[in-house]
Enzyme design. Structure first.
Site, PDB file in Angstrom:
ATOM      1  N   ALA A  41     -99.819  48.382  38.695  1.00  0.00           N
ATOM      2  CA  ALA A  41    -100.841  47.335  38.533  1.00  0.00           C
ATOM      3  C   ALA A  41    -101.877  47.758  37.492  1.00  0.00           C
ATOM      4  O   ALA A  41    -102.560  46.916  36.904  1.00  0.00           O
ATOM      5  CB  ALA A  41    -101.520  47.058  39.870  1.00  0.00           C
TER       6      ALA A  41
ATOM      7  N   GLU B   9     -93.088  34.267  44.861  1.00  0.00           N
ATOM      8  CA  GLU B   9     -91.816  35.000  44.848  1.00  0.00           C
ATOM      9  C   GLU B   9     -91.211  35.107  46.250  1.00  0.00           C
ATOM     10  O   GLU B   9     -89.992  35.056  46.420  1.00  0.00           O
ATOM     11  CB  GLU B   9     -92.032  36.402  44.264  1.00  0.00           C
TER      12      GLU B   9
ATOM     13  N   GLY C 110     -86.722  35.792  50.525  1.00  0.00           N
ATOM     14  CA  GLY C 110     -87.477  36.948  51.031  1.00  0.00           C
ATOM     15  C   GLY C 110     -87.722  37.967  49.942  1.00  0.00           C
ATOM     16  O   GLY C 110     -88.396  37.696  48.949  1.00  0.00           O
TER      17      GLY C 110
ATOM     18  N   GLU D 127     -85.452  32.433  65.643  1.00  0.00           N
ATOM     19  CA  GLU D 127     -86.710  31.990  66.262  1.00  0.00           C
ATOM     20  C   GLU D 127     -86.416  31.387  67.634  1.00  0.00           C
ATOM     21  O   GLU D 127     -85.318  30.897  67.878  1.00  0.00           O
ATOM     22  CB  GLU D 127     -87.346  30.889  65.405  1.00  0.00           C
TER      23      GLU D 127
ATOM     24  N   ASP E 210     -84.783  24.847  56.578  1.00  0.00           N
ATOM     25  CA  ASP E 210     -85.347  25.992  55.854  1.00  0.00           C
ATOM     26  C   ASP E 210     -84.636  26.152  54.496  1.00  0.00           C
ATOM     27  O   ASP E 210     -85.282  26.259  53.447  1.00  0.00           O
ATOM     28  CB  ASP E 210     -85.178  27.250  56.722  1.00  0.00           C
TER      29      ASP E 210
ATOM     30  N   LYS F 174     -85.937  25.702  50.391  1.00  0.00           N
ATOM     31  CA  LYS F 174     -85.724  26.753  49.387  1.00  0.00           C
ATOM     32  C   LYS F 174     -84.948  26.213  48.177  1.00  0.00           C
ATOM     33  O   LYS F 174     -85.292  26.517  47.034  1.00  0.00           O
ATOM     34  CB  LYS F 174     -84.996  27.940  50.032  1.00  0.00           C
TER      35      LYS F 174
HETATM   36  N1  HSE Z   1     -85.919  31.974  59.008  1.00  0.00           N
HETATM   37  C1  HSE Z   1     -85.534  32.352  57.689  1.00  0.00           C
HETATM   38  C2  HSE Z   1     -84.104  32.873  57.682  1.00  0.00           C
HETATM   39  C3  HSE Z   1     -86.398  33.448  57.134  1.00  0.00           C
HETATM   40  O1  HSE Z   1     -83.500  33.007  58.755  1.00  0.00           O
HETATM   41  O2  HSE Z   1     -83.578  33.141  56.618  1.00  0.00           O
HETATM   42  C4  HSE Z   1     -87.588  32.999  56.387  1.00  0.00           C
HETATM   43  O3  HSE Z   1     -87.298  32.208  55.293  1.00  0.00           O
END
Ligand code: HSE
Length: 402
Positions: free
Chosen positions: A31, A124, A129, A185, A196, A200
């Site tokens: 940095a 990012e 992830g 979850e 999800d 993305k």
């Molecule tokens: N719940 C997501 C997954 C992780 O299982 O890939 C966070 O984006």
């Protein structure tokens, strides 16, 4: 010195602090400045935590402190994260986030706001992830016209499908085990229904198109209907089943979808197992490039957030170009998507299915004497639905990824 505030001291937020502590020397070298976590915003207290004294409950303490230059927004959800992010950017503070819901819903607007106030809205960690994919698209593949992205963008569903394939277990049993182990979850709907992955692929498509994709317009199917019998057929065809998030530029717009697909075992995405994610990017001159790694988890996701903090520290007072405008992208109707289909049907109605779909490659399993499977020719979703309605013994279908 760059002073930072972390909004939300949950899994990713505490990971941000841990990554900075663990790799402080290297991070500060890269940095070019020292980093200090000055505040942590949370509704809870954390007695005994080494950062206990930084915890505050009032966001104004952070937003009104001119010393704070960078905000790590790791709260998740659209509100209050959206309001806090707007206020931070209006105050000239850069925001680095892992919040895919907010990025998918308001990305263009927050980037524009950051440009107006000569700071940055970086995300990012919102896709894949810890896998670097936003920065490669934004900063590395700048000479490419990216024409296709195909990815396994959700670790929970990939873990479930991998276990179903390996153990022959059904969806419900594997989901229960994944929840017990903490992979899935307690409310797994966003993962297993594909929501999800949908957000993305909406973010990735917006970046390659430079305009906004409304994630609500992306056709999304999850994996709840996939059965052990589907995997038996897949195995017989040397294929596997993956939840694929895809986006392709065609002559008259982008085709984006999240659907389970059968793919040949030799395809690179077929070998992505368990909680891992992978993203294949095809450029018009580069060809295919793959990104693979841990798509979720505390430290991988936090590492991506901190990499954005490093970028901010390297570019004080400068807005780093990110082309994602509010004008909408034209998404082609899903009904126009062309693929082959794997179909399961009752043997009793085989002649009828033959008449509707024509001669086809057939798969018969000894374990399922009442039914059979066949592969169609390539056709649109619209055409498939029209023909499928005429097959009274229809059991199910999965799209083929060739
Ligand atoms: N719940 C997501 C997954 C992780 O299982 O890939 C966070 O984006």
């Amino acid at each position: 010195m760059v002073k930072i505030a972390v909004l939300g001291y949950g899994t990713v937020g505490s990971g941000v602090v841990e990554v900075i502590e663990r790799n402080r020397e290297l991070i500060e070298k890269r940095a070019g400045k020292r980093l200090e976590v000055k505040y942590i915003l949370d509704i809870r207290d954390f007695p005994g935590d080494p950062y206990e004294d930084r915890v505050v409950h009032d966001v104004d303490r952070i937003l009104e402190d001119p010393e704070v230059e960078v905000i790590c927004e790791t709260m998740g959800g659209v509100e209050p994260a959206y309001t806090f992010s707007c206020r931070a950017l209006e105050a000239g503070k850069s925001v680095c986030t892992s919040n895919k819901e907010l990025v998918a819903a308001r990305g263009a607007e927050l980037i524009a706001l950051s440009k107006e106030h000569r700071c940055n809205y970086l995300f990012e960690a919102s896709v894949g992830g810890g896998i670097p994919i936003i920065r490669p698209l934004n900063c590395a593949l700048t000479a490419e016209r990216v024409v296709e992205i195909a990815g396994i963008l959700n670790g929970t569903t990939n873990y479930i499908l991998t276990r179903m394939e390996k153990d022959g277990a059904d969806f419900g049993t594997v989901l229960g085990e994944a929840q017990k182990k903490g992979y899935a979850e307690r409310n797994p709907e966003a993962d297993v229904e594909g929501y999800d992955a949908c957000r993305k692929i909406a973010i990735l498509t917006s970046l390659i198109a430079g305009h906004t994709v409304d994630f609500r317009e992306i056709h999304t199917e999850g994996i709840t209907g996939i059965t052990p019998e589907d995997f038996e057929y897949a195995r017989a065809m040397d294929r596997t089943i993956k939840l694929l998030a895809e986006s392709r530029e065609e002559e008259d717009g982008y085709l984006a979808s999240v659907v389970p697909c059968m793919l040949k075992k030799e395809m690179p995405l077929a070998s992505v197992s368990g909680v891992f994610n992978a993203i294949s990017v095809r450029g018009n001159t580069l060809g295919e490039s793959m990104f693979y790694g841990k798509g979720a988890g505390k430290l991988p996701t936090a590492s991506a957030v901190v990499s954005d903090v490093v970028d901010c520290a390297r570019h004080p007072g400068e807005h780093m170009t990110c082309i994602w405008e509010e004008e909408p992208v034209h998404l082609k109707p899903f009904e126009e998507r062309i693929s082959r289909f794997f179909v399961r049907a009752a043997r009793a109605g085989e002649a009828e299915a033959d008449a509707v779909f024509g001669p086809a490659e057939k798969i018969r399993l000894e374990s399922l004497p009442e039914e059979y499977g066949f592969l169609t020719e390539p056709m649109t979703e619209r055409e498939f639905s029209r023909r499928q309605r005429k097959v009274s013994g229809f059991i199910g279908r999965i799209r083929i990824k060739d």
